[in-house]
Design a protein around this motif. Sequence first.
Motif, short mmCIF file in Angstrom:
data_model
loop_
_atom_site.label_atom_id
_atom_site.label_comp_id
_atom_site.label_asym_id
_atom_site.label_seq_id
_atom_site.Cartn_x
_atom_site.Cartn_y
_atom_site.Cartn_z
N ARG A 254 0.84 -1.21 0.00
CA ARG A 254 0.00 0.00 0.00
C ARG A 254 0.87 1.25 0.00
O ARG A 254 0.50 2.26 -0.58
CB ARG A 254 -0.90 0.01 1.24
N GLU A 255 2.03 1.16 0.66
CA GLU A 255 2.87 2.34 0.80
C GLU A 255 3.75 2.61 -0.41
O GLU A 255 4.46 3.61 -0.46
CB GLU A 255 3.76 2.20 2.06
N LEU A 256 3.71 1.72 -1.39
CA LEU A 256 4.50 1.95 -2.60
C LEU A 256 4.02 3.23 -3.28
O LEU A 256 2.81 3.46 -3.38
CB LEU A 256 4.27 0.80 -3.58
N PRO A 257 4.93 4.07 -3.80
CA PRO A 257 4.49 5.23 -4.57
C PRO A 257 3.60 4.77 -5.73
O PRO A 257 3.84 3.70 -6.29
CB PRO A 257 5.80 5.83 -5.08
N PRO A 258 2.58 5.58 -6.10
CA PRO A 258 1.56 5.12 -7.07
C PRO A 258 2.12 4.58 -8.37
O PRO A 258 1.64 3.58 -8.89
CB PRO A 258 0.71 6.36 -7.31
N ARG A 259 3.17 5.23 -8.93
CA ARG A 259 3.62 4.74 -10.24
C ARG A 259 4.24 3.34 -10.14
O ARG A 259 4.10 2.52 -11.03
CB ARG A 259 4.57 5.72 -10.92
N THR A 308 6.96 -9.68 -8.53
CA THR A 308 6.79 -10.57 -7.37
C THR A 308 7.32 -9.93 -6.09
O THR A 308 6.91 -10.29 -5.00
CB THR A 308 7.56 -11.89 -7.58
N PHE A 309 8.23 -8.98 -6.22
CA PHE A 309 8.92 -8.44 -5.04
C PHE A 309 8.01 -7.48 -4.27
O PHE A 309 7.62 -7.76 -3.15
CB PHE A 309 10.20 -7.75 -5.53
N ARG A 310 7.68 -6.40 -4.86
CA ARG A 310 6.70 -5.42 -4.38
C ARG A 310 6.75 -5.11 -2.87
O ARG A 310 5.76 -5.15 -2.17
CB ARG A 310 5.30 -5.86 -4.76
N ARG A 311 7.94 -4.88 -2.34
CA ARG A 311 8.06 -4.49 -0.94
C ARG A 311 8.65 -3.11 -0.81
O ARG A 311 9.17 -2.73 0.21
CB ARG A 311 9.05 -5.42 -0.23
N GLY A 312 8.67 -2.39 -1.88
CA GLY A 312 9.29 -1.07 -1.87
C GLY A 312 9.85 -0.86 -3.25
O GLY A 312 9.98 -1.82 -4.01
N PRO A 313 10.16 0.40 -3.60
CA PRO A 313 10.73 0.65 -4.91
C PRO A 313 11.97 -0.21 -5.11
O PRO A 313 12.79 -0.33 -4.21
CB PRO A 313 11.10 2.13 -4.85
N ILE A 314 12.07 -0.82 -6.27
CA ILE A 314 13.25 -1.62 -6.57
C ILE A 314 13.87 -1.05 -7.84
O ILE A 314 13.23 -1.02 -8.88
CB ILE A 314 12.90 -3.12 -6.65
#
Length: 492
Positions: A254-259, A308-314
């Motif tokens: 949820r906290e990931l920046p929208p883009r 698959t990662f999606r825990r923060g900007p990578i």
Amino acid sequence: MAYRHPDELPTGDPALLPPDAVIAVDGPAGSGKSSTARALAERFELLYIDTGAMYRALTHAALSSGINPGDEAALVALLAPASLELLPSRGETTVLWCGNDVSRAIRTPQVEAAVSQVSTHAEVRRLMVQRQQTMGRRGGVVMEGRDIGSVVFPLATAKIHLSASPEARADRRWRQFRDRGVEVDRDGLVRELADRDRQDSERAVSPLQISPDAFVIDCSDLDFAQQIELCARACLVNPALDAALDLDIKRARRELPPRYRLVYGIFDTVTRFFGMTEYGSGGHPIPRGCIVSVNHISLWDPALVAGTFRRGPIHTLAKAELFHPAWLGGRLFRWMDAIPIRRKGYDRNAFREAAARLAEGEHLMIFPEGTRQAIGEPGQVRSGLGILVQETRAPVVPIFLRGAYGKRIGGSVESPLEVWRGPLLRWHGLDDLLGTVDRRVASDRIGLLCRSAWCELQARSFQMNPVTEFEKALGDKQLRQFSARQAKLFGT
Ligand code: DC
């Protein structure tokens, strides 16, 4: 810094150790590996496996049949069909070679003098490592040897490298012989140990070296109880660090920046549509600022990992050619904060930028082989990963990809589409390693460890879904194409 006293390490709840834990205990002869590994196995109720006994059993069989310890082909012919069992028992392990109990016979000075040479042969090691992996793959083991943390179980829950002064080790060995009623000369033993250290650490294949993620424990001045306490605490450090991490993946998403949310969501949906399966990620927490180290097989790889990662900007380190503004993909790379890197030579600016992003807590995805590789055999890891680890000490998440070959993005019965994630590699032993080798060799060791981690994940994947005819044929074809490209790009 090597650990010398139990107070230097935090205590941890023994219940943190997973039931499928693998504890690797490596170190030179006479450092107390066997007694330590046995005591740890007892303490954590795990199975103890002594891999030195396997090389000794082969050496004993070779000497008994008049085979020269330098004759690799004859040793392989002797080992390949032989049954070799290690039976746990009180005191020393019972070793059965072709059904015969050789537990005592493998501990003689004759075997001692020849075993190091036997263990230098690449094919002998390959067969032994295979057997050791089979014994330990389901976990619940403490395995001792020389290459357990670096080659046999690169994804071990805990790695301990025991060290001690040459005098302390010679004393220990002398007492062991005396207890068995064998008279040996103590000075001769010091010379022999030094000789064996040299052979074990200078051999070309899997030399004895500190694994950069191992706890280095110097036991010269410790009594046995202190040594075991320190080692037991070291076993719990990684599980305790994992347990302290934030597991709330939903919130992280949820906290990931929208883009990022938008693009990763699209990647995730598309790859799942093509039948992608994830392994090893469920519930594995990841701290901020990790290097995500991925084997490179296709242009789809960044999308597979990001989805698959999606825990923060990578952020991806990607070849500079991909950033061309006229190309939609080029714009996407910029939009997703990827970092362009020149593949020839050392791109100082790219590495500086990468280190800065890691320091800010962003994740960094890199493909440290430098270019795509043929399937089936992860390539050699280039020095960039090791340089970045030495500069930032960022933990590494090894990821092994399978199935996204060429234009066929998985979903095909011919090639399962899989993303395998290993546990974090944390650099507990890096300073100690740097005390024994220069930075370039340390980079190589980090690279080798990462490659071993992929190989282990690949082996698990092949165990679950055996390699297909399609993959074999494509791998052979690619090997020819890719090695030509590798030569053109890097001159190797
Ligand atoms: O631990 P030990 O002294 O019983 O080992 C006997 C020899 O076997 C030693 O010279 C190094 C070799 N060895 C090895 O090369 N790799 C291992 N995993 C274990 C032992």
